[in-house]
Scaffold this active site. Structure first.
Site, short mmCIF file in Angstrom:
data_model
loop_
_atom_site.label_atom_id
_atom_site.label_comp_id
_atom_site.label_asym_id
_atom_site.label_seq_id
_atom_site.Cartn_x
_atom_site.Cartn_y
_atom_site.Cartn_z
N LYS A 103 0.74 -1.10 -0.11
CA LYS A 103 0.16 0.04 -0.01
C LYS A 103 0.84 1.26 -0.02
O LYS A 103 0.71 2.16 -0.74
CB LYS A 103 -0.81 0.11 1.23
N CYS B 163 -4.11 10.53 1.36
CA CYS B 163 -3.25 9.32 0.93
C CYS B 163 -2.02 9.71 0.62
O CYS B 163 -0.95 9.46 1.04
CB CYS B 163 -4.31 8.49 -0.23
N1 SAJ Z 1 -2.28 14.86 -8.68
C1 SAJ Z 1 -1.51 15.39 -9.67
N2 SAJ Z 1 -1.15 15.10 -10.77
C2 SAJ Z 1 -1.44 13.98 -11.25
C3 SAJ Z 1 -2.19 13.13 -10.54
C4 SAJ Z 1 -2.69 13.61 -9.25
O1 SAJ Z 1 -1.03 16.56 -9.08
O2 SAJ Z 1 -1.21 13.50 -12.60
C5 SAJ Z 1 -2.76 15.26 -7.39
C6 SAJ Z 1 -4.08 15.48 -7.19
O3 SAJ Z 1 -4.84 16.54 -7.69
C7 SAJ Z 1 -4.31 15.19 -5.47
C8 SAJ Z 1 -3.23 14.22 -5.42
O4 SAJ Z 1 -2.42 14.29 -6.45
O5 SAJ Z 1 -4.12 16.35 -4.88
C9 SAJ Z 1 -3.58 12.91 -5.22
O6 SAJ Z 1 -4.68 12.24 -6.14
P1 SAJ Z 1 -4.64 11.10 -6.88
O7 SAJ Z 1 -5.83 11.14 -7.74
O8 SAJ Z 1 -3.40 10.53 -7.53
O9 SAJ Z 1 -4.82 10.08 -5.69
P2 SAJ Z 1 -5.86 9.77 -4.52
O10 SAJ Z 1 -4.98 10.37 -3.36
O11 SAJ Z 1 -7.30 10.42 -4.68
O12 SAJ Z 1 -5.87 8.25 -4.34
C10 SAJ Z 1 -4.78 7.45 -4.27
C11 SAJ Z 1 -4.84 6.42 -5.24
N3 SAJ Z 1 -3.60 5.55 -5.36
C12 SAJ Z 1 -3.03 5.47 -6.39
O13 SAJ Z 1 -3.45 5.87 -7.45
C13 SAJ Z 1 -1.63 4.64 -6.35
C14 SAJ Z 1 -6.13 5.34 -4.72
O14 SAJ Z 1 -5.68 4.34 -5.61
C15 SAJ Z 1 -5.55 4.99 -3.29
O15 SAJ Z 1 -6.90 4.01 -2.83
C16 SAJ Z 1 -5.67 6.17 -2.49
O16 SAJ Z 1 -4.76 6.97 -2.86
C17 SAJ Z 1 -5.68 5.80 -0.87
O17 SAJ Z 1 -6.73 5.84 -0.18
O18 SAJ Z 1 -4.68 5.54 -0.52
#
Ligand code: SAJ
Length: 426
Positions: free
Chosen positions: A205, A259
């Site tokens: 994780k 996360c």
């Molecule tokens: N973000 C960026 N650029 C990107 C992608 C995301 O700046 O290209 C930012 C988003 O705006 C946000 C942050 O990153 O602020 C996180 O967003 P996210 O969509 O990447 O992830 P979370 O936090 O919503 O969900 C993540 C997911 N983990 C992965 O993709 C490895 C999800 O599958 C997990 O279940 C979740 O964390 C968790 O609960 O741990």
């Protein structure tokens, strides 16, 4: 193993959807939360979080007679802990909610029970923290009862679908514990259920979210480099991603949510001598709001008494979650520099945030603004046209931190546009 009743401790973004799904798949579920407001809201038939489909799933679960909620656990066949694991100011994991959930289970633990921890936790939490607390029951872990760690990996906004469809890792303190966990989740999981040991599951994780954090950090660093070298980072990323083995993520105002901006710290805390790159990536992403502040400064000059309309407060598009949101951080920085900010978050109008004026409508945020700052790529903001915005605000300066707006249409409508990762020299 056969399970008839599950007790789920923590009814947040993971616990509540999981409780609803178990209940609609025929198990008796007791959902437990220590927050009386959460219990009241759920008992009145409403939900306290925004997640597509969750309201309906919850209603179905309650109507089936299988889901009830309470502030205390009861005896059950399985206990599932899905409480928050935030961090302290110094970034150490705050495991108090996990400890007290485990303590609350102890008086109800019986021979043959299964306890599963879902909360994201530092490596070895299951064996070093959870197990000793549960053994206060007088029962022997792995012999009298089973313990497993199963990380949730669902994406906010798609939780209900992903809970069912995603592959799930179950780590047991013994192979029998992993098997018991497998049997419990097989109730509803359609994806593959993979068994391993508890510490591997914890590490899986943390590795997933750290991997994403490091990849976003490099995208954010590219945005800074592109700005310096007279390049449009969005175009450069699009072209680099034509390479068959390159998939650069998107830069933005920073990384938020409960996360990705939190979990890598669990590695740094547990092994600071080894987690060097991980720490560096965290620092790059945490400092990104300062680059947004600079973009605004470059557009407006000094910020004292300037009025800014901030579009979006959520940590990412189309969710209502403001936890660790970089948008919120940017607003605090702007205010500290003397600006007056009105923020509009369509998924949480009038959000209650200390020292932030979160208004009820876009119009209210835009009124009197000197500059419009786009912080979240929400669907509602994607639909805004230059003509619409021009009619709603006298501001003619825009700053886009999410790569949504392209120069020409906005310039033609009389706006000047500054974009994150796009050099002013272009
Ligand atoms: N973000 C960026 N650029 C990107 C992608 C995301 O700046 O290209 C930012 C988003 O705006 C946000 C942050 O990153 O602020 C996180 O967003 P996210 O969509 O990447 O992830 P979370 O936090 O919503 O969900 C993540 C997911 N983990 C992965 O993709 C490895 C999800 O599958 C997990 O279940 C979740 O964390 C968790 O609960 O741990």
């Amino acid at each position: 193993m056969k399970f008839n009743k599950v007790c789920i401790l923590g009814l947040g973004y993971i616990g509540l959807p999981t409780a609803s799904i178990f209940a609609t798949h025929g198990l008796k579920v007791l959902g437990v939360d220590v927050n009386p407001r959460v219990i009241e809201t759920l008992q009145s038939g409403k939900i306290h979080i925004h997640e597509p489909g969750l309201g309906e799933a919850m209603q179905q679960a309650v109507q089936s007679g299988n889901l009830t909620v309470a502030n205390q656990p009861e005896p059950a066949d399985a206990f599932l802990i899905a409480v928050p694991t935030p961090f302290y100011e110094d970034k150490r994991a705050d495991m108090r909610a996990v400890s007290s959930a485990a303590e609350a289970i102890v008086p109800h633990l019986r021979q043959g029970n299964l306890v599963v921890l879902e909360s994201t936790s530092p490596p070895r939490t299951t064996v070093d923290l959870l197990l000793p607390i549960l053994e206060k029951s007088g029962l022997k872990a792995g012999i009298d009862f089973y313990i497993a760690y199963s990380p949730e990996r669902v994406l906010p906004g798609q939780i209900l679908r992903e809970l069912i469809e995603n592959a799930r890792v179950i780590g047991g303190i013994t192979p029998q514990s992993a098997q018991a966990g497998h049997d419990l989740y097989a109730t509803f999981v359609q994806g593959e259920i993979i068994q391993t040991d508890a510490t591997t599951a914890e590490m899986v994780k943390l590795m997933e979210n750290t991997y994403r954090d490091v990849n976003i950090a490099i995208a954010n660093e590219f945005s800074r480099l592109a700005d310096r070298f007279g390049v449009d980072v969005w175009e450069a990323i699009r072209l680099a991603n034509r390479h068959p083995r390159v998939k650069i993520l998107n830069p933005g105002p920073g990384v938020g949510g409960h996360c990705i901006s939190v979990d890598p710290w669990f590695f740094v805390e547990s092994a600071p001598d080894l987690a060097k790159l991980i720490l560096q990536a965290r620092q790059v992403n945490d400092s990104q709001p300062h680059f947004v502040l600079e973009l605004v400064r470059q557009s407006l000059g000094q910020l004292k008494d300037k009025k800014i309309a901030a579009l979006g407060l959520a940590y990412k598009p189309d969710v209502d979650d403001l936890r660790e949101s970089p948008a919120v951080e940017v607003i605090y920085l702007l205010q500290a520099a003397g600006a007056t900010v009105k923020a509009f978050e369509p998924f949480k109008p009038c959000a209650d945030l200390a020292d932030i004026e979160a208004v009820a409508s876009l119009e209210e945020a835009l009124a009197d603004a000197d500059l419009v700052l786009l912080l979240v790529n929400h669907t509602q903001f994607r639909a805004l046209t230059p003509a619409q915005l021009a009619s709603q605000t006298s501001a003619r300066i825009l700053v886009d931190t999410v790569g949504l707006w392209s120069e020409n249409p906005w310039r033609e409508a009389g706006f000047s546009l500054r974009r994150l990762g796009v050099s002013q020299q272009i």
